[in-house]
Design an enzyme around this catalytic site. Structure first.
Site, short mmCIF file in Angstrom:
data_model
loop_
_atom_site.label_atom_id
_atom_site.label_comp_id
_atom_site.label_asym_id
_atom_site.label_seq_id
_atom_site.Cartn_x
_atom_site.Cartn_y
_atom_site.Cartn_z
N HIS A 178 -5.08 0.49 -2.07
CA HIS A 178 -5.47 -0.88 -1.74
C HIS A 178 -5.12 -1.76 -2.91
O HIS A 178 -5.16 -1.31 -4.06
CB HIS A 178 -6.98 -0.97 -1.51
CG HIS A 178 -7.42 -0.46 -0.17
ND1 HIS A 178 -8.74 -0.39 0.19
CD2 HIS A 178 -6.71 -0.01 0.89
CE1 HIS A 178 -8.83 0.10 1.42
NE2 HIS A 178 -7.62 0.34 1.86
N ASP A 237 -8.99 1.17 8.37
CA ASP A 237 -9.05 2.56 7.89
C ASP A 237 -10.05 3.37 8.70
O ASP A 237 -9.80 4.52 9.05
CB ASP A 237 -9.46 2.61 6.41
CG ASP A 237 -8.39 2.06 5.50
OD1 ASP A 237 -7.21 2.03 5.92
OD2 ASP A 237 -8.73 1.65 4.38
N GLU A 293 0.85 -1.19 0.00
CA GLU A 293 0.00 0.00 0.00
C GLU A 293 0.89 1.24 0.00
O GLU A 293 1.84 1.32 0.76
CB GLU A 293 -0.92 0.01 1.24
CG GLU A 293 -2.00 -1.06 1.18
CD GLU A 293 -3.13 -0.84 2.20
OE1 GLU A 293 -3.14 0.18 2.92
OE2 GLU A 293 -4.01 -1.72 2.27
N HIS A 340 -4.11 6.70 0.38
CA HIS A 340 -3.38 5.43 0.37
C HIS A 340 -4.01 4.52 -0.66
O HIS A 340 -5.06 4.83 -1.22
CB HIS A 340 -3.32 4.80 1.77
CG HIS A 340 -4.59 4.18 2.26
ND1 HIS A 340 -5.68 4.91 2.67
CD2 HIS A 340 -4.94 2.88 2.41
CE1 HIS A 340 -6.63 4.08 3.07
NE2 HIS A 340 -6.22 2.84 2.91
ZN ZN Z 1 -7.00 1.10 3.53
#
Ligand code: ZN
Length: 133
Positions: A83, A93, A23, A81
């Site tokens: 995924h 999150d 990530e 960010h």
């Molecule tokens: Zn996330």
């Protein structure tokens, strides 16, 4: 509420996410005008966890970004960010969103993205407007 981001900035994030096996993450700097959150700059940070399913930013790196934003008279208006799966907030999150109560931009590695904010304990999707730089 609307997140307004330049095409070149979104492209930078999406391209980085496509190339990465973990990530990616960082901050969106800019300003808020009424209901508009305007991104002026994108700052990439390290994913301290080096993980494909989670991210964490080193507190020292956060301090540096905050200082930098201060110097430029910008605010941290969001976090981004990536995924490797769907670009929607994970349980982890959502816990993070309780700490960082600004907009969370989440992208995947196939060019999809979404923006979210926690309001009254619930995740709400935020409209994203991509503008020419
Ligand atoms: Zn996330």
């Amino acid at each position: 509420m609307k997140l307004i981001i330049k095409g070149k900035h979104l492209f930078m994030i999406l391209e980085d996410a496509k190339k990465s096996r973990i990530e990616i993450c960082g901050f969106l700097l800019g300003r808020q005008e009424g209901h508009d959150i305007i991104v002026e700059e994108v700052i990439f940070t390290k994913n301290k966890l080096n993980s494909s399913t989670a991210f964490e930013i080193d507190p020292l790196e956060i301090v540096k970004v905050l200082d930098y934003a201060d110097g430029k008279e910008l605010e941290v208006v969001g976090i981004f960010h990536s995924h490797l799966g769907k670009p929607i907030p994970s349980e982890r999150d959502i816990r993070g969103m309780k700490l960082w109560r600004n907009v969370w931009l989440i992208v995947d590695n196939r060019g999809n993205y979404g923006a979210f904010i926690l309001k009254n304990g619930r995740v709400e999707e935020v409209e994203v407007e991509v503008i020419q730089s």
